[in-house]
Design an enzyme around this catalytic site. Sequence first.
Site, PDB file in Angstrom:
ATOM      1  N   SER A  43      35.828  30.477  42.301  1.00 48.74           N
ATOM      2  CA  SER A  43      36.402  29.618  41.266  1.00 48.74           C
ATOM      3  C   SER A  43      35.372  28.600  40.759  1.00 48.74           C
ATOM      4  O   SER A  43      34.317  28.988  40.256  1.00 48.74           O
ATOM      5  CB  SER A  43      37.661  28.939  41.813  1.00 48.74           C
ATOM      6  OG  SER A  43      38.386  28.302  40.794  1.00 48.74           O
ATOM      7  N   ASP A  56      45.186  36.936  37.985  1.00 51.97           N
ATOM      8  CA  ASP A  56      44.753  35.604  38.410  1.00 51.97           C
ATOM      9  C   ASP A  56      45.612  34.592  37.656  1.00 51.97           C
ATOM     10  O   ASP A  56      45.632  34.583  36.430  1.00 51.97           O
ATOM     11  CB  ASP A  56      43.263  35.423  38.078  1.00 51.97           C
ATOM     12  CG  ASP A  56      42.676  34.134  38.621  1.00 51.97           C
ATOM     13  OD1 ASP A  56      43.402  33.126  38.701  1.00 51.97           O
ATOM     14  OD2 ASP A  56      41.470  34.124  38.948  1.00 51.97           O
ATOM     15  N   HIS A  78      43.964  34.695  42.626  1.00 54.22           N
ATOM     16  CA  HIS A  78      42.792  33.839  42.398  1.00 54.22           C
ATOM     17  C   HIS A  78      41.916  33.633  43.643  1.00 54.22           C
ATOM     18  O   HIS A  78      40.704  33.777  43.598  1.00 54.22           O
ATOM     19  CB  HIS A  78      43.233  32.479  41.840  1.00 54.22           C
ATOM     20  CG  HIS A  78      42.085  31.581  41.500  1.00 54.22           C
ATOM     21  ND1 HIS A  78      41.166  31.901  40.513  1.00 54.22           N
ATOM     22  CD2 HIS A  78      41.677  30.391  42.025  1.00 54.22           C
ATOM     23  CE1 HIS A  78      40.257  30.942  40.440  1.00 54.22           C
ATOM     24  NE2 HIS A  78      40.547  30.017  41.348  1.00 54.22           N
TER      25      HIS A  78
END
Length: 246
Positions: free
Chosen positions: A97, A193, A223
């Site tokens: 991320s 996601d 995610h």
Amino acid sequence: MQEQWKVMKGAEPFKVEGMNAGVLVSHGFTGTTQSMHPLGSAFAEAGYTVYGARLEGHGTHYEDMEQSTYEDWIASIEEGYTWLKERCDYVFIAGLSMGGTLALYMAEHHPEINGIITINAAVDVPAMEPVRHMEERFIDPIGSDIKKPDVTELAYEKTPVASVGQLLDLMKKVKLNLPRVECPVLLFVSKDDHVVPPENSQLIHDQISSTDKTLVQLENSYHVATLDHDQQKIIEQSVTFMKHHI
């Protein structure tokens, strides 16, 4: 002032000394090193020197995070990179991320990096833009977007609005400089996601200047893919990628 916040159990930074090839692993926005432990441990078992960075303001309390800036997060990564450079001839960076966003930032500013691995990296999340202008100090959490049942990410129970503004500024900066990335890049993207639009990874793939770049789709994870069903796939392909570049 920031010393008043204790680091949560499981959120501590970690280091393992191994061979002269090192990998810096970075968690994401509001997350902790817990999300990167499986990768860090696997890389260490493969013989790599590993540095698991705890980003400034993370792994303590969301009010602590509220006081940190994206420059602080970059500094946390730079610190880990310096530690690895002192011990290793080869250095890779793997990030989840915002950790992937920071890996891209490092590749933009340190062309000597041997390669980066991004997992659902973020450079363009339009849905976050209105948050910047909210009057509330904190909004709902964004952690634990995981398909695998009974798995929880160690992350904040609230998200500081000020920190969202910092993330937006960081993404804008990194997105603008994507053509400066020339090192080998392995990109993982979850098909589903609920935090970062999957299109981000395709955009990154298309805009970086690297000739050695691979986009891998994760079919069975959300995610936080490092804690999800595709964890082993990420580990195996990452180790192969790094071996190929040392």
